[in-house]
Design a protein around this motif. Structure first.
Motif, mmCIF file in Angstrom:
data_model
loop_
_atom_site.group_PDB
_atom_site.id
_atom_site.type_symbol
_atom_site.label_atom_id
_atom_site.label_comp_id
_atom_site.label_asym_id
_atom_site.label_seq_id
_atom_site.Cartn_x
_atom_site.Cartn_y
_atom_site.Cartn_z
ATOM 1 N N ARG A 21 25.890 8.916 16.397
ATOM 2 C CA ARG A 21 24.783 8.041 16.080
ATOM 3 C C ARG A 21 24.916 6.993 17.081
ATOM 4 O O ARG A 21 26.319 6.359 17.011
ATOM 5 C CB ARG A 21 24.604 7.801 14.725
ATOM 6 C CG ARG A 21 23.652 6.730 14.249
ATOM 7 C CD ARG A 21 23.472 6.622 12.855
ATOM 8 N NE ARG A 21 23.594 7.493 12.019
ATOM 9 C CZ ARG A 21 22.240 8.146 11.563
ATOM 10 N NH1 ARG A 21 20.971 7.778 12.041
ATOM 11 N NH2 ARG A 21 22.133 9.091 10.656
ATOM 12 N N ALA A 22 23.998 6.546 17.702
ATOM 13 C CA ALA A 22 24.019 5.202 18.609
ATOM 14 C C ALA A 22 24.289 3.899 17.638
ATOM 15 O O ALA A 22 23.465 3.901 16.631
ATOM 16 C CB ALA A 22 22.858 5.250 19.287
ATOM 17 N N SER A 23 25.065 3.085 18.031
ATOM 18 C CA SER A 23 25.276 1.925 17.466
ATOM 19 C C SER A 23 24.850 0.755 18.481
ATOM 20 O O SER A 23 25.538 0.486 19.419
ATOM 21 C CB SER A 23 26.941 1.788 16.979
ATOM 22 O OG SER A 23 26.894 0.244 16.384
ATOM 23 N N GLY A 24 23.664 0.616 18.406
ATOM 24 C CA GLY A 24 23.234 -0.304 19.688
ATOM 25 C C GLY A 24 22.459 0.611 20.560
ATOM 26 O O GLY A 24 22.592 1.797 20.436
ATOM 27 N N ARG A 25 21.813 -0.016 21.559
ATOM 28 C CA ARG A 25 21.227 0.697 22.570
ATOM 29 C C ARG A 25 22.368 1.329 23.644
ATOM 30 O O ARG A 25 23.396 0.572 23.692
ATOM 31 C CB ARG A 25 20.421 0.002 23.482
ATOM 32 C CG ARG A 25 19.698 0.889 24.447
ATOM 33 C CD ARG A 25 18.466 -0.056 24.952
ATOM 34 N NE ARG A 25 17.715 0.605 25.993
ATOM 35 C CZ ARG A 25 17.143 1.862 26.052
ATOM 36 N NH1 ARG A 25 16.929 2.452 24.983
ATOM 37 N NH2 ARG A 25 16.718 2.386 27.140
ATOM 38 N N VAL A 26 22.429 2.514 23.957
ATOM 39 C CA VAL A 26 23.532 3.104 24.619
ATOM 40 C C VAL A 26 22.895 3.912 25.577
ATOM 41 O O VAL A 26 21.977 4.793 25.639
ATOM 42 C CB VAL A 26 24.326 4.346 23.421
ATOM 43 C CG1 VAL A 26 25.181 4.845 24.249
ATOM 44 C CG2 VAL A 26 24.725 3.540 22.482
ATOM 45 N N GLU A 27 23.441 3.941 26.903
ATOM 46 C CA GLU A 27 23.253 4.660 27.996
ATOM 47 C C GLU A 27 24.368 5.660 28.360
ATOM 48 O O GLU A 27 25.604 4.921 28.380
ATOM 49 C CB GLU A 27 23.245 3.914 29.252
ATOM 50 C CG GLU A 27 21.891 2.887 29.008
ATOM 51 C CD GLU A 27 20.594 3.288 29.356
ATOM 52 O OE1 GLU A 27 20.485 4.415 30.033
ATOM 53 O OE2 GLU A 27 19.653 2.978 28.751
ATOM 54 N N LEU A 28 24.371 6.868 28.158
ATOM 55 C CA LEU A 28 25.453 7.766 28.465
ATOM 56 C C LEU A 28 25.321 8.662 30.012
ATOM 57 O O LEU A 28 23.929 9.141 29.990
ATOM 58 C CB LEU A 28 25.376 8.786 27.530
ATOM 59 C CG LEU A 28 25.781 8.285 26.123
ATOM 60 C CD1 LEU A 28 25.557 9.336 25.088
ATOM 61 C CD2 LEU A 28 27.143 7.449 25.785
ATOM 62 N N GLU A 29 26.049 8.879 30.315
ATOM 63 C CA GLU A 29 26.064 9.790 31.434
ATOM 64 C C GLU A 29 27.067 11.188 31.275
ATOM 65 O O GLU A 29 28.143 10.813 31.077
ATOM 66 C CB GLU A 29 26.463 9.143 32.853
ATOM 67 C CG GLU A 29 25.510 8.304 33.335
ATOM 68 C CD GLU A 29 26.024 7.645 34.671
ATOM 69 O OE1 GLU A 29 26.846 8.099 35.323
ATOM 70 O OE2 GLU A 29 25.352 6.757 34.979
ATOM 71 N N VAL A 30 26.434 12.450 31.234
ATOM 72 C CA VAL A 30 27.168 13.389 30.999
ATOM 73 C C VAL A 30 27.534 14.339 32.244
ATOM 74 O O VAL A 30 26.463 14.642 33.080
ATOM 75 C CB VAL A 30 26.390 14.601 29.731
ATOM 76 C CG1 VAL A 30 27.276 15.655 29.750
ATOM 77 C CG2 VAL A 30 26.029 13.843 28.734
ATOM 78 N N GLU A 31 28.617 14.322 32.658
ATOM 79 C CA GLU A 31 29.102 15.076 33.818
ATOM 80 C C GLU A 31 29.374 16.416 33.913
ATOM 81 O O GLU A 31 29.833 17.100 34.820
ATOM 82 C CB GLU A 31 30.135 14.113 34.506
ATOM 83 C CG GLU A 31 29.635 12.642 34.701
ATOM 84 C CD GLU A 31 30.649 11.729 35.514
ATOM 85 O OE1 GLU A 31 31.485 12.127 35.843
ATOM 86 O OE2 GLU A 31 30.168 10.436 35.595
#
Length: 135
Positions: A21-31
């Motif tokens: 669950r995101a806590s705040g806005r989150v940007e992720l990159e899955v590599e």
């Protein structure tokens, strides 16, 4: 190839079976290659109230639960057979076959996309039936 995912505060996602669950806005990159479902793609078992929705849930579980994949896959095959037995629309049957092809090669994520089309078809058919029944 990198996959970029943006999550809103409180939005859930599943990564290889783990619920995050995101806590705040989150940007992720899955590599690398992982089983990922974003919140809007996750179906709660209590929402699997129709044949197409039950098929979606079984497929989703096949995708995210690798240790239990064989059991979930067998359920997908059984549910798909049941659904194909009652569908009359050539378009819906074509979508089922597309779904089956994705499942056969283990591409459960794409199969979920086909299943969402089946859920839409099913909802429209049920709405038509309710309208005819009410008349």
């Amino acid at each position: 190839m990198t996959l970029r995912i943006s999550l809103r505060d409180g939005e859930q996602m599943i990564v290889n079976g783990a619920v995050l669950r995101a806590s705040g806005r989150v940007e992720l990159e899955v590599e690398n290659r992982v089983a990922i479902l974003r919140g809007r793609e996750i179906m709660n078992p209590t929402d699997a109230t129709t044949p197409a929705r039950r098929l979606y849930l079984a497929c989703m579980l096949s995708y995210i639960d690798e240790p239990g994949r064989t059991i979930h896959h067998d359920m997908v095959v059984a549910l798909l057979g049941d659904l194909l037995g009652v569908l009359e629309s050539p378009r819906a049957r074509t979508v089922c076959l597309d779904f089956a092809q994705h499942v056969a090669i283990g591409d459960y994520y794409r199969a979920l996309g086909s299943c969402r089309a089946l859920i839409d078809y099913e909802a429209a058919a049920l709405a038509r039936g309710e309208k005819e029944f009410a008349q």
